[in-house]
Design an enzyme around this catalytic site. Structure first.
Site, PDB file in Angstrom:
ATOM      1  N   LYS A  45      -6.105  -9.947  -5.747  1.00 42.12           N
ATOM      2  CA  LYS A  45      -7.199 -10.172  -4.791  1.00 42.12           C
ATOM      3  C   LYS A  45      -8.409  -9.301  -5.134  1.00 42.12           C
ATOM      4  O   LYS A  45      -8.249  -8.161  -5.557  1.00 42.12           O
ATOM      5  CB  LYS A  45      -6.658  -9.799  -3.399  1.00 42.12           C
ATOM      6  CG  LYS A  45      -7.661  -9.824  -2.297  1.00 42.12           C
ATOM      7  CD  LYS A  45      -7.046  -9.385  -0.975  1.00 42.12           C
ATOM      8  CE  LYS A  45      -7.248  -7.917  -0.712  1.00 42.12           C
ATOM      9  NZ  LYS A  45      -7.216  -7.526   0.707  1.00 42.12           N
ATOM     10  N   LYS A  93       0.822  -1.215   0.000  1.00 42.28           N
ATOM     11  CA  LYS A  93       0.000   0.000   0.000  1.00 42.28           C
ATOM     12  C   LYS A  93       0.856   1.263   0.000  1.00 42.28           C
ATOM     13  O   LYS A  93       0.507   2.253  -0.651  1.00 42.28           O
ATOM     14  CB  LYS A  93      -0.942   0.010   1.218  1.00 42.28           C
ATOM     15  CG  LYS A  93      -2.082  -0.989   1.092  1.00 42.28           C
ATOM     16  CD  LYS A  93      -3.162  -0.747   2.124  1.00 42.28           C
ATOM     17  CE  LYS A  93      -4.330  -1.707   1.945  1.00 42.28           C
ATOM     18  NZ  LYS A  93      -5.315  -1.622   3.014  1.00 42.28           N
ATOM     19  N   LYS A 136     -12.054  -4.214  -2.044  1.00 42.08           N
ATOM     20  CA  LYS A 136     -12.995  -3.085  -2.000  1.00 42.08           C
ATOM     21  C   LYS A 136     -12.425  -1.868  -2.711  1.00 42.08           C
ATOM     22  O   LYS A 136     -13.128  -1.073  -3.278  1.00 42.08           O
ATOM     23  CB  LYS A 136     -13.249  -2.686  -0.539  1.00 42.08           C
ATOM     24  CG  LYS A 136     -14.182  -3.597   0.210  1.00 42.08           C
ATOM     25  CD  LYS A 136     -14.375  -3.116   1.639  1.00 42.08           C
ATOM     26  CE  LYS A 136     -13.295  -3.594   2.500  1.00 42.08           C
ATOM     27  NZ  LYS A 136     -13.213  -4.071   3.713  1.00 42.08           N
TER      28      LYS A 136
HETATM   29  P1  TYM Z   1     -10.509  -6.220   5.318  1.00 43.98           P
HETATM   30  O1  TYM Z   1     -11.575  -5.242   5.642  1.00 43.98           O
HETATM   31  O2  TYM Z   1      -9.534  -5.878   4.256  1.00 43.98           O
HETATM   32  O3  TYM Z   1     -11.151  -7.602   4.956  1.00 43.98           O
HETATM   33  C1  TYM Z   1     -12.069  -8.232   5.819  1.00 43.98           C
HETATM   34  C2  TYM Z   1     -11.914  -9.745   5.767  1.00 43.98           C
HETATM   35  O4  TYM Z   1     -12.167 -10.207   4.441  1.00 43.98           O
HETATM   36  C3  TYM Z   1     -11.059 -10.987   4.010  1.00 43.98           C
HETATM   37  N1  TYM Z   1     -10.884 -10.752   2.577  1.00 43.98           N
HETATM   38  C4  TYM Z   1     -10.889 -11.729   1.670  1.00 43.98           C
HETATM   39  N2  TYM Z   1     -11.027 -13.061   1.790  1.00 43.98           N
HETATM   40  C5  TYM Z   1     -10.997 -13.784   0.658  1.00 43.98           C
HETATM   41  N3  TYM Z   1     -10.842 -13.218  -0.574  1.00 43.98           N
HETATM   42  C6  TYM Z   1     -10.705 -11.888  -0.728  1.00 43.98           C
HETATM   43  N4  TYM Z   1     -10.573 -11.351  -1.928  1.00 43.98           N
HETATM   44  C7  TYM Z   1     -10.728 -11.066   0.434  1.00 43.98           C
HETATM   45  N5  TYM Z   1     -10.638  -9.723   0.639  1.00 43.98           N
HETATM   46  C8  TYM Z   1     -10.722  -9.559   1.970  1.00 43.98           C
HETATM   47  C9  TYM Z   1      -9.866 -10.477   4.803  1.00 43.98           C
HETATM   48  O5  TYM Z   1      -8.841 -11.440   4.871  1.00 43.98           O
HETATM   49  C10 TYM Z   1     -10.508 -10.214   6.130  1.00 43.98           C
HETATM   50  O6  TYM Z   1     -10.611 -11.405   6.870  1.00 43.98           O
HETATM   51  N6  TYM Z   1      -7.198  -5.621   9.022  1.00 43.98           N
HETATM   52  C11 TYM Z   1      -8.429  -6.285   8.648  1.00 43.98           C
HETATM   53  C12 TYM Z   1      -9.583  -5.955   9.581  1.00 43.98           C
HETATM   54  C13 TYM Z   1      -9.236  -6.190  11.013  1.00 43.98           C
HETATM   55  C14 TYM Z   1      -9.193  -7.449  11.677  1.00 43.98           C
HETATM   56  C15 TYM Z   1      -8.822  -7.142  13.009  1.00 43.98           C
HETATM   57  C16 TYM Z   1      -9.433  -8.763  11.273  1.00 43.98           C
HETATM   58  C17 TYM Z   1      -8.920  -5.230  11.909  1.00 43.98           C
HETATM   59  N7  TYM Z   1      -8.651  -5.802  13.115  1.00 43.98           N
HETATM   60  C18 TYM Z   1      -8.666  -8.162  13.968  1.00 43.98           C
HETATM   61  C19 TYM Z   1      -9.274  -9.778  12.236  1.00 43.98           C
HETATM   62  C20 TYM Z   1      -8.896  -9.470  13.558  1.00 43.98           C
HETATM   63  C21 TYM Z   1      -8.818  -5.842   7.243  1.00 43.98           C
HETATM   64  O7  TYM Z   1      -8.364  -4.840   6.762  1.00 43.98           O
HETATM   65  O8  TYM Z   1      -9.750  -6.626   6.646  1.00 43.98           O
END
Ligand code: TYM
Length: 334
Positions: free
Chosen positions: A200, A119, A203
């Site tokens: 991937k 990023k 969003k």
């Molecule tokens: P975020 O918001 O990017 O994504 C949320 C969850 O969705 C999963 N994910 C995917 N899984 C499969 N294929 C994809 N293309 C895909 N895109 C996203 C991510 O792996 C995630 O599980 N940092 C985290 C949010 C967070 C978090 C935490 C998660 C903050 N604190 C504590 C677990 C525990 C994030 O940015 O997820």
């Protein structure tokens, strides 16, 4: 109050950023897993809004996305009686814990986080929060003595960091944290972009044709799947390297039907890509239509506020206890 029966003694936690309408990747990678696990675990599910502001956000849009994500959690089958659903920024102890952890996390370790490298290379004017973000994520997890963290594979490194931070802290100051494990289901591993299946599904992706948002118009969803990039062969076979597009569609089928890759390959032996895509589109639409209907019923309901108001009290109490323990261990008291 939640009724967690006595035999449920393992805890899971996960969060999703409200940085836009969530995607089929988030649904398969995180939400669907939580739905499957909610009967067997004590479960926390939160809106990671403080993570979302590590990159620029429009305040009004962010505000709307937060509520929308709560409604989507419920619409996707997250049961508010079995999960503690809350908004991260309403619990100030996450940030408090994060600061104490930051002061125990080497700069060099954070510099090696792949997501940060990726990023920050795209925008040289990034904020410090993008760099320290994995420590806030560790705080989210460690505050609740979590056993498992269900995430997509892109977040695996961050959960491993949370483990390392906890181990280091425990060694330095005495037992303070439970060591969490990452939980990744094989089918949910990573859903890829429909236009560029080597990337991937995200969003924040620039090309909307590659992403399925959970609230997309059904016609749009069908169009996107029918237009998904495949290859010049005509065999429905799982091969991530040579056939990333078809493999991605197979992965979506596996996640939504619970069937094995082999079953899907067999079912579509001798069929063409058009037939297979139509099958995937029908499958996704069937799932999305139910979610969208429930979402529309929920989005303006006061039930959302009642759930959030009750849960924030529970989580503040738990996270405060952990923060006070950390302060004591670190000598931060009179
Ligand atoms: P975020 O918001 O990017 O994504 C949320 C969850 O969705 C999963 N994910 C995917 N899984 C499969 N294929 C994809 N293309 C895909 N895109 C996203 C991510 O792996 C995630 O599980 N940092 C985290 C949010 C967070 C978090 C935490 C998660 C903050 N604190 C504590 C677990 C525990 C994030 O940015 O997820």
């Amino acid at each position: 109050m939640k009724d967690f029966s006595a035999n449920i003694n393992k805890t899971i936690l996960t969060g999703i950023q409200p940085s836009g309408v969530i995607t089929l990747g988030n649904y398969i990678g995180a939400i669907k897993q939580m739905v499957k696990m909610q009967d067997e675990f004590k479960s926390y599910l939160f809106i990671a809004d403080m993570h979302a502001i590590t990159v620029g956000q429009d305040p009004l849009q962010l505000h709307e996305n937060i509520r929308s994500l709560v409604a989507l959690y419920l619409a996707c089958g997250i049961d508010p009686n079995k999960n503690i659903i809350f908004i991260q920024s309403e619990n100030e102890y996450h940030a408090n814990i994060s600061w104490l952890l930051e002061c125990n996390t080497p700069f060099g370790v954070l510099s090696r986080m792949t997501q940060f490298k990726d990023k920050s290379s795209k925008n040289v004017n990034f904020y410090a929060g993008l760099f320290t973000y994995p420590v806030l994520m560790a705080a989210d997890i460690l505050a609740y003595d979590v056993d498992y963290v269900p995430v997509g594979i892109d977040q695996k490194q961050h959960v491993e960091l949370a483990r390392n931070i906890a181990e280091h802290f425990n060694k330095k100051y005495g037992k303070t944290f439970k060591i969490p494990d990452v939980y990744i289901t094989k089918e949910g591993t990573k859903i890829m972009d429909l236009v560029d299946p080597t990337k991937k599904m995200s969003k924040s992706s620039k090309n909307p044709k590659g992403i399925i948002h959970l609230l997309d118009d059904p016609k749009e969803i069908r169009k996107k799947i029918m237009g998904a990039t495949t290859d010049s062969e005509c065999e429905i076979k799982f091969d991530l390297e040579k056939k990333p597009g078809i493999s991605n569609l197979i992965n979506i089928c596996v996640a939504l039907t619970g069937k094995d890759i082999k079953d899907i390959e067999q079912e579509f032996q001798g069929k063409n890509y058009g037939e297979f895509k139509k099958f995937v589109a029908d499958l996704v639409l069937e799932e999305m239509e139910g979610i969208q209907k429930r979402y529309n019923d929920l989005i303006h309901s006061h039930v959302l506020d009642e759930i959030l108001d009750e849960n924030i009290k529970i989580t503040r109490e738990i996270a405060k206890k952990k923060f006070m323990l950390m302060k004591e261990k670190m000598g931060l008291y009179r």
